[in-house]
Design a protein around this motif. Sequence first.
Motif, PDB file in Angstrom:
ATOM      1  N   ALA A  60       0.839  -1.198   0.000  1.00 44.72           N
ATOM      2  CA  ALA A  60       0.000   0.000   0.000  1.00 44.72           C
ATOM      3  C   ALA A  60       0.873   1.248   0.000  1.00 44.72           C
ATOM      4  O   ALA A  60       0.541   2.251  -0.643  1.00 44.72           O
ATOM      5  CB  ALA A  60      -0.927  -0.003   1.215  1.00 44.72           C
ATOM      6  N   CYS A  61       1.981   1.199   0.711  1.00 43.25           N
ATOM      7  CA  CYS A  61       2.912   2.333   0.713  1.00 43.25           C
ATOM      8  C   CYS A  61       3.489   2.573  -0.678  1.00 43.25           C
ATOM      9  O   CYS A  61       3.645   3.721  -1.101  1.00 43.25           O
ATOM     10  CB  CYS A  61       4.044   2.074   1.703  1.00 43.25           C
ATOM     11  N   LEU A  64       0.983   4.377  -2.699  1.00 48.77           N
ATOM     12  CA  LEU A  64       0.891   5.782  -2.315  1.00 48.77           C
ATOM     13  C   LEU A  64       2.054   6.592  -2.878  1.00 48.77           C
ATOM     14  O   LEU A  64       1.865   7.710  -3.374  1.00 48.77           O
ATOM     15  CB  LEU A  64       0.864   5.897  -0.790  1.00 48.77           C
ATOM     16  N   GLU A  67       1.461   7.011  -6.557  1.00 47.96           N
ATOM     17  CA  GLU A  67       0.362   7.940  -6.804  1.00 47.96           C
ATOM     18  C   GLU A  67       0.817   9.384  -6.583  1.00 47.96           C
ATOM     19  O   GLU A  67       0.382  10.292  -7.290  1.00 47.96           O
ATOM     20  CB  GLU A  67      -0.812   7.614  -5.877  1.00 47.96           C
ATOM     21  N   ALA A  68       1.712   9.577  -5.615  1.00 51.94           N
ATOM     22  CA  ALA A  68       2.174  10.918  -5.295  1.00 51.94           C
ATOM     23  C   ALA A  68       3.234  11.432  -6.254  1.00 51.94           C
ATOM     24  O   ALA A  68       3.217  12.611  -6.646  1.00 51.94           O
ATOM     25  CB  ALA A  68       2.726  10.945  -3.863  1.00 51.94           C
ATOM     26  N   ALA A 159       1.003   2.303   6.080  1.00 51.96           N
ATOM     27  CA  ALA A 159       0.247   3.033   5.052  1.00 51.96           C
ATOM     28  C   ALA A 159      -0.356   4.315   5.624  1.00 51.96           C
ATOM     29  O   ALA A 159      -0.408   5.340   4.947  1.00 51.96           O
ATOM     30  CB  ALA A 159      -0.838   2.145   4.462  1.00 51.96           C
ATOM     31  N   ASP A 160      -0.802   4.277   6.875  1.00 56.00           N
ATOM     32  CA  ASP A 160      -1.289   5.489   7.539  1.00 56.00           C
ATOM     33  C   ASP A 160      -0.189   6.545   7.594  1.00 56.00           C
ATOM     34  O   ASP A 160      -0.423   7.730   7.336  1.00 56.00           O
ATOM     35  CB  ASP A 160      -1.730   5.182   8.976  1.00 56.00           C
ATOM     36  N   LEU A 163       0.548   7.922   4.095  1.00 56.76           N
ATOM     37  CA  LEU A 163      -0.558   8.781   3.656  1.00 56.76           C
ATOM     38  C   LEU A 163      -0.449  10.164   4.298  1.00 56.76           C
ATOM     39  O   LEU A 163      -0.692  11.189   3.650  1.00 56.76           O
ATOM     40  CB  LEU A 163      -1.883   8.128   4.028  1.00 56.76           C
ATOM     41  N   PHE A 170      -4.272  13.055  -2.013  1.00 56.85           N
ATOM     42  CA  PHE A 170      -4.752  11.734  -2.372  1.00 56.85           C
ATOM     43  C   PHE A 170      -6.274  11.705  -2.462  1.00 56.85           C
ATOM     44  O   PHE A 170      -6.965  12.354  -1.675  1.00 56.85           O
ATOM     45  CB  PHE A 170      -4.292  10.699  -1.339  1.00 56.85           C
ATOM     46  N   PHE A 174      -7.650   6.162  -1.244  1.00 51.05           N
ATOM     47  CA  PHE A 174      -6.367   5.821  -0.633  1.00 51.05           C
ATOM     48  C   PHE A 174      -6.430   5.898   0.890  1.00 51.05           C
ATOM     49  O   PHE A 174      -5.798   5.098   1.584  1.00 51.05           O
ATOM     50  CB  PHE A 174      -5.262   6.719  -1.200  1.00 51.05           C
ATOM     51  N   ALA A 178      -5.788   2.681   3.304  1.00 49.15           N
ATOM     52  CA  ALA A 178      -4.946   2.675   4.505  1.00 49.15           C
ATOM     53  C   ALA A 178      -5.733   2.184   5.713  1.00 49.15           C
ATOM     54  O   ALA A 178      -5.222   1.402   6.527  1.00 49.15           O
ATOM     55  CB  ALA A 178      -4.385   4.072   4.759  1.00 49.15           C
ATOM     56  N   ARG A 214      -4.192   0.570  -6.471  1.00 51.92           N
ATOM     57  CA  ARG A 214      -4.126   1.968  -6.949  1.00 51.92           C
ATOM     58  C   ARG A 214      -5.400   2.347  -7.684  1.00 51.92           C
ATOM     59  O   ARG A 214      -5.893   3.472  -7.554  1.00 51.92           O
ATOM     60  CB  ARG A 214      -2.930   2.161  -7.883  1.00 51.92           C
TER      61      ARG A 214
END
Length: 358
Positions: A60-61, A64, A67-68, A159-160, A163, A170, A174, A178, A214
């Motif tokens: 998940a990280c 992220l 995505e960023a 993931a928190d 994020l 996001f 997303f 998380a 994603r």
Amino acid sequence: MDEWLIDDERLSIERKSILPGEGFFYPDTVEEAKREQEAAERLEEAEGVVVADPDADGLACVALVREAFGAAALLPASPHDLDRALAWVAEYAESGADVYVCDLCPDDAADLEPLADLTASEGDIRWFDHHQWDPDLTTLVRDAGVDLTVGESEEECTADVALRELDADFEARFADLAAATRDHDLWIREDPRSDDLADLAHWLEPEEYIEIVREHGADLPPDAEELLAERRIEKEALIEKAVERAELREIGPWTVGVTYGRCSQNEVAEALREQGADAAVIVKPAGSASIRGTETFERAHEVAAQVNGGGHPKAAGCKPDVYDDMLDYAHHWTTRGAVAKQAIVDAFRRLSEEPTES
């Protein structure tokens, strides 16, 4: 050795539950050479790199970060080979590449030796995690020039942390991803989607899993749901075998469920909790073990720390140092992990004998 001897497809559920997977029987030198070659190819000309545990939280990280900031090469790693992964990034990544280390906690200072070479690059190095860190290792990482953020182990998954810390706007899916990942990673078990994410991350190749979450977040598409339904037939059978083998032991003030098998440890631990266990120990055929706690036992990481491991108060992992040669592993399989079980039970006993604070 004939390959059919380790072919999972021909094994019964009973035998598959007792023996490790095919990958266990390949020499580490062969596997490491293959992984290093793959790492070199992944990192060539990469402008960004994510070193992450390839479970649902770590992946998940990666989703992220991508995505960023767009493309970023994934280098999967476990806590046991963190030093190698960092060394490969230092050797093969482009100078100036930004590096993110996610969902990984060093066990000792030796894991961090490659940081000196890594921080010599002109790129930024950020580290996101949520495990229980040794203060000296925290200082060592930060003094090396790494931007380290460690979230509250009992409240956040990595993931928190990613994020919150990544500078990006996001979309809502997303944050939902998380939250669902946290539900499984911290063993909250209130969101039924969280087990789906964990299983899918385990059964799919990392890149395929990242692509799915994603696009869809925690609400998986129908083809992913179909895969889960198919694979869970065998999963449930392996869980059942491990639960059948379990014994409840009284250790100090705690009831500890102890078992052995190739299985999904969280579901086995939940079954043992329902039988009255304050904590659960699931020893795996490959030699490692999972330790799970409950509301009445939140010291799993303290047990694991005594037997070559670590983790969280309610979820930890370890690999007791009890295997000197293949005869030890043969004994491990035929006795269903007797020596490893005893090493972990002894760790519980030592913990129970510690003086309590007045």
